[in-house]
Design an enzyme around this catalytic site. Structure first.
Site, PDB file in Angstrom:
ATOM      1  N   HIS A 115     -33.473  -8.382  43.872  1.00  0.00           N
ATOM      2  CA  HIS A 115     -33.463 -10.403  43.809  1.00  0.00           C
ATOM      3  C   HIS A 115     -32.300  -9.744  45.498  1.00  0.00           C
ATOM      4  O   HIS A 115     -31.021  -8.745  45.461  1.00  0.00           O
ATOM      5  CB  HIS A 115     -32.470 -10.149  42.606  1.00  0.00           C
ATOM      6  CG  HIS A 115     -30.986  -9.818  42.584  1.00  0.00           C
ATOM      7  ND1 HIS A 115     -31.225  -8.249  42.474  1.00  0.00           N
ATOM      8  CD2 HIS A 115     -29.768  -9.769  42.450  1.00  0.00           C
ATOM      9  CE1 HIS A 115     -29.846  -7.185  41.875  1.00  0.00           C
ATOM     10  NE2 HIS A 115     -28.895  -8.393  42.380  1.00  0.00           N
ATOM     11  N   ASP A 117     -28.187 -11.737  45.447  1.00  0.00           N
ATOM     12  CA  ASP A 117     -27.349 -12.442  45.107  1.00  0.00           C
ATOM     13  C   ASP A 117     -27.369 -13.446  44.862  1.00  0.00           C
ATOM     14  O   ASP A 117     -27.150 -14.044  46.399  1.00  0.00           O
ATOM     15  CB  ASP A 117     -26.193 -11.514  45.678  1.00  0.00           C
ATOM     16  CG  ASP A 117     -25.986 -10.205  44.999  1.00  0.00           C
ATOM     17  OD1 ASP A 117     -26.953  -9.181  44.186  1.00  0.00           O
ATOM     18  OD2 ASP A 117     -25.591 -10.027  46.247  1.00  0.00           O
ATOM     19  N   HIS A 265     -32.071  -6.758  47.194  1.00  0.00           N
ATOM     20  CA  HIS A 265     -31.954  -5.096  46.762  1.00  0.00           C
ATOM     21  C   HIS A 265     -32.540  -4.776  45.329  1.00  0.00           C
ATOM     22  O   HIS A 265     -32.611  -5.595  44.710  1.00  0.00           O
ATOM     23  CB  HIS A 265     -30.483  -4.733  46.898  1.00  0.00           C
ATOM     24  CG  HIS A 265     -29.334  -5.892  46.247  1.00  0.00           C
ATOM     25  ND1 HIS A 265     -29.401  -7.134  46.865  1.00  0.00           N
ATOM     26  CD2 HIS A 265     -29.475  -5.644  45.070  1.00  0.00           C
ATOM     27  CE1 HIS A 265     -28.402  -7.609  45.808  1.00  0.00           C
ATOM     28  NE2 HIS A 265     -28.406  -6.796  44.696  1.00  0.00           N
ATOM     29  N   ARG A 282     -17.816  -5.680  42.306  1.00  0.00           N
ATOM     30  CA  ARG A 282     -18.766  -6.476  43.697  1.00  0.00           C
ATOM     31  C   ARG A 282     -17.514  -7.186  44.611  1.00  0.00           C
ATOM     32  O   ARG A 282     -17.095  -7.518  42.864  1.00  0.00           O
ATOM     33  CB  ARG A 282     -19.820  -6.909  43.371  1.00  0.00           C
ATOM     34  CG  ARG A 282     -20.108  -6.843  44.750  1.00  0.00           C
ATOM     35  CD  ARG A 282     -22.099  -7.711  44.095  1.00  0.00           C
ATOM     36  NE  ARG A 282     -22.026  -8.593  43.166  1.00  0.00           N
ATOM     37  CZ  ARG A 282     -23.080  -8.987  42.572  1.00  0.00           C
ATOM     38  NH1 ARG A 282     -24.345  -8.519  42.189  1.00  0.00           N
ATOM     39  NH2 ARG A 282     -22.608 -10.347  41.780  1.00  0.00           N
TER      40      ARG A 282
HETATM   41  C1  SIN Z   1     -25.824  -5.724  42.562  1.00  0.00           C
HETATM   42  O1  SIN Z   1     -27.465  -5.924  41.898  1.00  0.00           O
HETATM   43  O2  SIN Z   1     -24.508  -6.104  43.199  1.00  0.00           O
HETATM   44  C2  SIN Z   1     -26.046  -4.447  41.986  1.00  0.00           C
HETATM   45  C3  SIN Z   1     -26.300  -3.266  42.516  1.00  0.00           C
HETATM   46  C4  SIN Z   1     -26.463  -1.770  41.737  1.00  0.00           C
HETATM   47  O3  SIN Z   1     -26.147  -2.112  40.884  1.00  0.00           O
HETATM   48  O4  SIN Z   1     -26.249  -0.791  42.687  1.00  0.00           O
END
Ligand code: SIN
Length: 315
Positions: A115, A117, A265, A282
C-alpha cells in the site's frame, strides 16, 4: 536571546541499496537540528531513491517530530486509527495493531498488504518517517517499491492507456475478509473515499508514478468489475516486481523516510510466526492533492483532507 544553533559538521554520505530504490544515509545525527545543506542533501536523496534509511538514531517522540518538521508539517498520527496518547503527530506501529480489525487473513495474493499510506484521503501524506524501537532479532523486514520505475517499465501503449484512467481508493476490509465492528465504526466515523489518477505526476520531480496502492485502490472509474479487476491485478503484479524493490532489515534506532508520492510498501507478516515483539512509530507529513498527466487533480468522494496535527490541536 536565542542561543545560536550548533550545526553538525560531519559530511553526509548516500549509499544506494538497489538499482532503483532505497539508499542508506550516514554522517548525520537526526536528534539535532539539521544544517540547511543537510536538509537539501536528504531531500535530494529522498527524491532520487524514494526511500532513505538511517541507522543508530535513538530518537524520542519529540526528536522524531522535530526531525520530521524540518521537511514538512506533521499530520495527525492516523486520520482513522488515531495517535499516540499525548503525541497527536505519532502513530504507533505495534505488532498487533490490526488484530481487532479483521477476522482471518482472507484471500492472499502476491500484492496483498502492499500500500501507499492513506491514499483513501484526497491529499495522502507526502512522506512517512518510521522509527524502529523494539525490533525482532530476525524477521520483520519492510519492503518498498519504486512506482516511477514501475511506470517507466510498462510498455509505451499501456503507459498511454493508464495515463487516462482514474481509480477509487477507500479504507475497506481486504477481499474475502470480514471487518470487525470496531474497524467498521472507525471507518464510519472518519469516512475517506477519493478518486485519484492511476498515474500521478510528482510535484517536485515531474516524474510519472504508477499510483495504484493495492491496499486502498478498489476499482477503476468507468470499468466493469471484471475489467477493473483484471487490469488492476496486472498493474499490482507489475509494481511489486522484485527488481523495483528494496528490503530493509530493521535494528533498534533505524529510521526509514519514504516519499509516499512515488512508493508503495509492504509491512511484514512473518512476525506473526514468531514470538518476538515489534514496535515502531510513524510520523507522516501533510501532502498535496495528486494531479494526473492530463492536469486533472484528484477529488474527494467522502471525507476531508488530512490536516496538520497542530491545526487539530487549536480547533
Ligand atoms: C507501515 O505500513 O507504515 C508500517 C510498515 C512496517 O510495519 O514495517
Amino acid at each position: 536571546m536565542n542561543a545560536a544553533v550548533q550545526y553538525q559538521t560531519d559530511a553526509i554520505a548516500i549509499h544506494p541499496l538497489s538499482a532503483h530504490t532505497g539508499a542508506e544515509i550516514t554522517g548525520v545525527d537526526l536528534s539535532l537540528p539539521l544544517h540547511p545543506t543537510q536538509i537539501e542533501s536528504i531531500r535530494a536523496a529522498l527524491l532520487q531513491w524514494k526511500v532513505v534509511f538511517f541507522r543508530e538514531q535513538f530518537l524520542s517522540h519529540e526528536q522524531h517530530i522535530a526531525f520530521a518538521r524540518q521537511f514538512g508539517d506533521p499530520t495527525v498520527g492516523h486520520p482513522v486509527f488515531g495517535s499516540e496518547a499525548g503525541h497527536p503527530e505519532i502513530y504507533s506501529i505495534s505488532k498487533h495493531r490490526k488484530a481487532t480489525r479483521f477476522d482471518g487473513p482472507g484471500l492472499v495474493r502476491p500484492w496483498t498488504g502492499w500500500h501507499t499510506d492513506v491514499t483513501a484521503a484526497v491529499n495522502p501524506p507526502f512522506a512517512s518517517i518510521l522509527r524502529g524501537v523494539t525490533i525482532p532479532p530476525y524477521g520483520g523486514d519492510t519492503q518498498w517499491t519504486n512506482l516511477v520505475t514501475a511506470y517507466q517499465k510498462l510498455s509505451e501503449p499501456l503507459r498511454r492507456f493508464v495515463d487516462t484512467l482514474r481509480g477509487v481508493h477507500e479504507f475497506a476490509a481486504p477481499a474475502g475478509v470480514q471487518a470487525s465492528a470496531e474497524f467498521e465504526q472507525a471507518v464510519r466515523q472518519t469516512t475517506l473515499v477519493s478518486e485519484h489518477p492511476l498515474v500521478r505526476v510528482h510535484p517536485e520531480t515531474g516524474e510519472a508514478a504508477l499510483y495504484v496502492s493495492p491496499g486502498f485502490l478498489k476499482r477503476i472509474v468507468g470499468f466493469t468489475p471484471r475489467e477493473s479487476q483484471a487490469l488492476l491485478e496486472l498493474l499490482w503484479e507489475h509494481v511489486t516486481r522484485p527488481e523495483f524493490t528494496v528490503r530493509f532489515k530493521w535494528e533498534a534506532g533505524s529510521v526509514a523516510f519514504w516519499d509516499n508520492r512515488a512508493t508503495a510498501h509492504l509491512a511484514p507478516t512473518d512476525i506473526f510466526d514468531l514470538d518476538f515483539d515489534r514496535q515502531l512509530y510513524r510520523v507522516t507529513l501533510v501532502g498535496d492533492i495528486p494531479v494526473g498527466p492530463d492536469g486533472v487533480a484528484s477529488r474527494s468522494i467522502a471525507g476531508n483532507p488530512v490536516g496538520a496535527a497542530h491545526a487539530l490541536a487549536v480547533n
